[in-house]
Design an enzyme around this catalytic site. Sequence first.
Site, PDB file in Angstrom:
ATOM      1  N   ASN A   1      -2.893 -47.702  34.813  1.00  0.00           N
ATOM      2  CA  ASN A   1      -2.428 -47.598  36.205  1.00  0.00           C
ATOM      3  C   ASN A   1      -2.539 -46.222  36.851  1.00  0.00           C
ATOM      4  O   ASN A   1      -2.514 -46.141  38.082  1.00  0.00           O
ATOM      5  CB  ASN A   1      -0.952 -48.015  36.273  1.00  0.00           C
ATOM      6  CG  ASN A   1      -0.768 -49.459  35.868  1.00  0.00           C
ATOM      7  OD1 ASN A   1      -1.284 -50.361  36.513  1.00  0.00           O
ATOM      8  ND2 ASN A   1      -0.061 -49.686  34.776  1.00  0.00           N
TER       9      ASN A   1
ATOM     10  N   GLY B   1      -2.663 -45.332  31.155  1.00  0.00           N
ATOM     11  CA  GLY B   1      -4.120 -45.533  31.105  1.00  0.00           C
ATOM     12  C   GLY B   1      -4.593 -46.629  32.048  1.00  0.00           C
ATOM     13  O   GLY B   1      -5.673 -46.542  32.632  1.00  0.00           O
TER      14      GLY B   1
ATOM     15  N   ARG C   1       5.063 -41.440  36.686  1.00  0.00           N
ATOM     16  CA  ARG C   1       5.086 -41.553  38.163  1.00  0.00           C
ATOM     17  C   ARG C   1       5.922 -40.437  38.785  1.00  0.00           C
ATOM     18  O   ARG C   1       5.529 -39.843  39.796  1.00  0.00           O
ATOM     19  CB  ARG C   1       5.636 -42.923  38.586  1.00  0.00           C
ATOM     20  CG  ARG C   1       4.602 -44.023  38.442  1.00  0.00           C
ATOM     21  CD  ARG C   1       5.237 -45.376  38.478  1.00  0.00           C
ATOM     22  NE  ARG C   1       6.070 -45.584  37.276  1.00  0.00           N
ATOM     23  CZ  ARG C   1       6.481 -46.743  36.832  1.00  0.00           C
ATOM     24  NH1 ARG C   1       6.180 -47.834  37.494  1.00  0.00           N
ATOM     25  NH2 ARG C   1       7.206 -46.836  35.747  1.00  0.00           N
TER      26      ARG C   1
ATOM     27  N   GLY D   1       0.484 -48.201  29.946  1.00  0.00           N
ATOM     28  CA  GLY D   1       1.011 -48.089  31.309  1.00  0.00           C
ATOM     29  C   GLY D   1       0.316 -47.010  32.127  1.00  0.00           C
ATOM     30  O   GLY D   1      -0.034 -47.221  33.294  1.00  0.00           O
TER      31      GLY D   1
ATOM     32  N   GLU E   1      -0.155 -56.504  23.474  1.00  0.00           N
ATOM     33  CA  GLU E   1       0.263 -56.507  22.069  1.00  0.00           C
ATOM     34  C   GLU E   1       0.882 -57.842  21.671  1.00  0.00           C
ATOM     35  O   GLU E   1       0.671 -58.322  20.555  1.00  0.00           O
ATOM     36  CB  GLU E   1       1.258 -55.369  21.832  1.00  0.00           C
ATOM     37  CG  GLU E   1       0.592 -54.013  21.951  1.00  0.00           C
ATOM     38  CD  GLU E   1       1.573 -52.863  21.946  1.00  0.00           C
ATOM     39  OE1 GLU E   1       1.954 -52.411  20.870  1.00  0.00           O
ATOM     40  OE2 GLU E   1       1.952 -52.405  23.043  1.00  0.00           O
TER      41      GLU E   1
ATOM     42  N   ASN F   1       9.929 -59.272  18.894  1.00  0.00           N
ATOM     43  CA  ASN F   1       9.884 -57.816  18.726  1.00  0.00           C
ATOM     44  C   ASN F   1      11.324 -57.326  18.671  1.00  0.00           C
ATOM     45  O   ASN F   1      12.004 -57.242  19.682  1.00  0.00           O
ATOM     46  CB  ASN F   1       9.127 -57.178  19.896  1.00  0.00           C
ATOM     47  CG  ASN F   1       8.981 -55.675  19.738  1.00  0.00           C
ATOM     48  OD1 ASN F   1       9.506 -55.083  18.788  1.00  0.00           O
ATOM     49  ND2 ASN F   1       8.269 -55.063  20.657  1.00  0.00           N
TER      50      ASN F   1
ATOM     51  N   HIS G   1       0.768 -47.859  16.969  1.00  0.00           N
ATOM     52  CA  HIS G   1       0.161 -48.621  18.079  1.00  0.00           C
ATOM     53  C   HIS G   1      -1.030 -49.441  17.582  1.00  0.00           C
ATOM     54  O   HIS G   1      -1.928 -49.773  18.361  1.00  0.00           O
ATOM     55  CB  HIS G   1      -0.384 -47.695  19.197  1.00  0.00           C
ATOM     56  CG  HIS G   1       0.668 -47.019  20.022  1.00  0.00           C
ATOM     57  ND1 HIS G   1       0.489 -45.747  20.501  1.00  0.00           N
ATOM     58  CD2 HIS G   1       1.865 -47.442  20.469  1.00  0.00           C
ATOM     59  CE1 HIS G   1       1.553 -45.394  21.210  1.00  0.00           C
ATOM     60  NE2 HIS G   1       2.409 -46.410  21.194  1.00  0.00           N
TER      61      HIS G   1
ATOM     62  N   ARG H   1       6.704 -58.304  15.199  1.00  0.00           N
ATOM     63  CA  ARG H   1       6.204 -56.937  15.207  1.00  0.00           C
ATOM     64  C   ARG H   1       6.942 -56.154  14.124  1.00  0.00           C
ATOM     65  O   ARG H   1       8.171 -56.127  14.096  1.00  0.00           O
ATOM     66  CB  ARG H   1       6.478 -56.311  16.565  1.00  0.00           C
ATOM     67  CG  ARG H   1       5.978 -54.927  16.619  1.00  0.00           C
ATOM     68  CD  ARG H   1       6.141 -54.332  17.965  1.00  0.00           C
ATOM     69  NE  ARG H   1       5.151 -53.295  18.102  1.00  0.00           N
ATOM     70  CZ  ARG H   1       4.889 -52.671  19.198  1.00  0.00           C
ATOM     71  NH1 ARG H   1       5.516 -52.996  20.293  1.00  0.00           N
ATOM     72  NH2 ARG H   1       3.992 -51.731  19.231  1.00  0.00           N
TER      73      ARG H   1
ATOM     74  N   ARG I   1       8.241 -37.117  23.540  1.00  0.00           N
ATOM     75  CA  ARG I   1       7.826 -36.537  22.253  1.00  0.00           C
ATOM     76  C   ARG I   1       6.836 -35.398  22.481  1.00  0.00           C
ATOM     77  O   ARG I   1       5.985 -35.489  23.366  1.00  0.00           O
ATOM     78  CB  ARG I   1       7.154 -37.612  21.380  1.00  0.00           C
ATOM     79  CG  ARG I   1       8.137 -38.551  20.727  1.00  0.00           C
ATOM     80  CD  ARG I   1       7.449 -39.703  20.023  1.00  0.00           C
ATOM     81  NE  ARG I   1       7.695 -40.950  20.721  1.00  0.00           N
ATOM     82  CZ  ARG I   1       7.013 -42.073  20.520  1.00  0.00           C
ATOM     83  NH1 ARG I   1       6.022 -42.102  19.667  1.00  0.00           N
ATOM     84  NH2 ARG I   1       7.319 -43.153  21.193  1.00  0.00           N
TER      85      ARG I   1
HETATM   86  P1  AMP Z   1       4.145 -48.035  28.808  1.00  0.00           P
HETATM   87  O1  AMP Z   1       4.955 -47.289  27.778  1.00  0.00           O
HETATM   88  O2  AMP Z   1       2.799 -48.442  28.288  1.00  0.00           O
HETATM   89  O3  AMP Z   1       4.900 -49.168  29.443  1.00  0.00           O
HETATM   90  O4  AMP Z   1       3.841 -47.002  30.007  1.00  0.00           O
HETATM   91  C1  AMP Z   1       4.871 -46.402  30.726  1.00  0.00           C
HETATM   92  C2  AMP Z   1       4.293 -45.219  31.520  1.00  0.00           C
HETATM   93  O5  AMP Z   1       3.309 -45.714  32.454  1.00  0.00           O
HETATM   94  C3  AMP Z   1       5.340 -44.482  32.354  1.00  0.00           C
HETATM   95  O6  AMP Z   1       5.198 -43.080  32.169  1.00  0.00           O
HETATM   96  C4  AMP Z   1       4.976 -44.864  33.771  1.00  0.00           C
HETATM   97  O7  AMP Z   1       5.290 -43.848  34.700  1.00  0.00           O
HETATM   98  C5  AMP Z   1       3.467 -45.026  33.667  1.00  0.00           C
HETATM   99  N1  AMP Z   1       2.950 -45.793  34.811  1.00  0.00           N
HETATM  100  C6  AMP Z   1       3.109 -47.101  35.089  1.00  0.00           C
HETATM  101  N2  AMP Z   1       2.538 -47.414  36.285  1.00  0.00           N
HETATM  102  C7  AMP Z   1       2.014 -46.260  36.774  1.00  0.00           C
HETATM  103  C8  AMP Z   1       1.302 -45.903  37.967  1.00  0.00           C
HETATM  104  N3  AMP Z   1       1.004 -46.810  38.897  1.00  0.00           N
HETATM  105  N4  AMP Z   1       0.915 -44.627  38.126  1.00  0.00           N
HETATM  106  C9  AMP Z   1       1.217 -43.682  37.191  1.00  0.00           C
HETATM  107  N5  AMP Z   1       1.872 -43.953  36.044  1.00  0.00           N
HETATM  108  C10 AMP Z   1       2.271 -45.218  35.832  1.00  0.00           C
END
Ligand code: AMP
Length: 404
Positions: free
Chosen positions: A340, A338, A290, A336, A389, A12, A185, A96, A246
Amino acid sequence: MSDQKDTILVINSGSSSLKFMLFKMSTETMVVKGLVERIGTPQANLVYQRPGFDKLEQPIQADDHGQALDKVCATLCDPGVGVLKSLSEVDAVGHRVLHCGEYYSDSVAVDENVKKVIRDCFELGPLHNPANLQGILACEKALPGVMNVAVIDTAFHQTMPKYAYLYALPKKFYDEYKIRKYGFHGTSHKFVTYATAEYLGKPKDELNAVICHLGNGSSISAIKNGKVLDTSMGLTPLAGLVMGTRCGDLDPAVVLTMARKGYSIDEIDKIMNKQSGLLAINGVNSSDMRDTEAAAKAGNPDAQNALDMFAHRIAFYIGGYFTLVGGPDAIVFTGGIGENSVNSRKIICERLKALGVELDEERNQQRGKACVISSDSSKVKCIVMPTNEELMIARDTYRIFQGK
Ligand code: AMP
């Protein structure tokens, strides 16, 4: 490594980074992963990690992607930390690739024509496509004779019908400039669509679903009979949901108004792509969910409003796509956030009561694994399905390498 011809390198390649993963596909095992960051700067750095071993980090000389890849290849074959006896063990490389316009609806083995298409689409993917091509060229040089496969982020969305992908603009903007909705995506939406079908025990071409990929970048897809019917991103990944930096959907006249106020096109581009979204609205100057959740919990009203804006927009899309697919087998959360964010799923599902969605608070506490989070009496299933991915890229590459 075994003699089986199933070793797939996944690359990637970004503007200043090159991420890699090596898979053995007969068992779908990830053997090693890592990245070179800050390519083209004196701070270039290699990170290399084998599961079960300490992460290695070392400064390297990487003036361009070619040098970065040479260093990765040398490390993969290093007698101490390497996992290959020689580079000839790599059977194919999956790349990718962000954008191939309307040219491909599936992953494709790279030849001169594919490289030309990637180049022709520089205008549609100005940040990513040149870097993706550099990664391919570097692999052609470092691994001569090895098949390269382009796994394209827009490909899975090519099944959208014309009434979904066309903008209601004068025809010449599509005919001459190919301005239309492409969606992004796609590799994640494809992986999660197939994984959801398997999880629900349905043939994938019978699956109806609303897939919510929520991360730093976020998009939603309407899946009808296993194919994309519509998706929230557009000509570029700027459209749709409120994201980390964004803005997502706007009245297009907002852009005109900003321009009339004296902002240049480049300034507006930067504001909308890099300085908007959660970062701009949560009152804590962070693009991270977070941080937004922590600030809202501590009573920051801007952070609370950011969470409400985030969930409101998502619920709006889910409602629309729910209707368009004729009632989904599942609403699926991935990415991330969805996977967590217990709170995000809660405040989204609270807005879906009119669809008969009922969240099970206890089931919703789970993170990062495939599970049902709706109650047994919910009219529609809500599930979490982790995306992968890189594995999707490896699977497509292996399939094409095997001539399937
Ligand atoms: P990604 O781009 O898919 O890696 O997702 C990143 C996003 O996931 C960031 O905004 C993180 O704050 C969020 N994220 C990861 N772990 C958690 C968690 N345990 N609770 C809330 N948001 C999370």
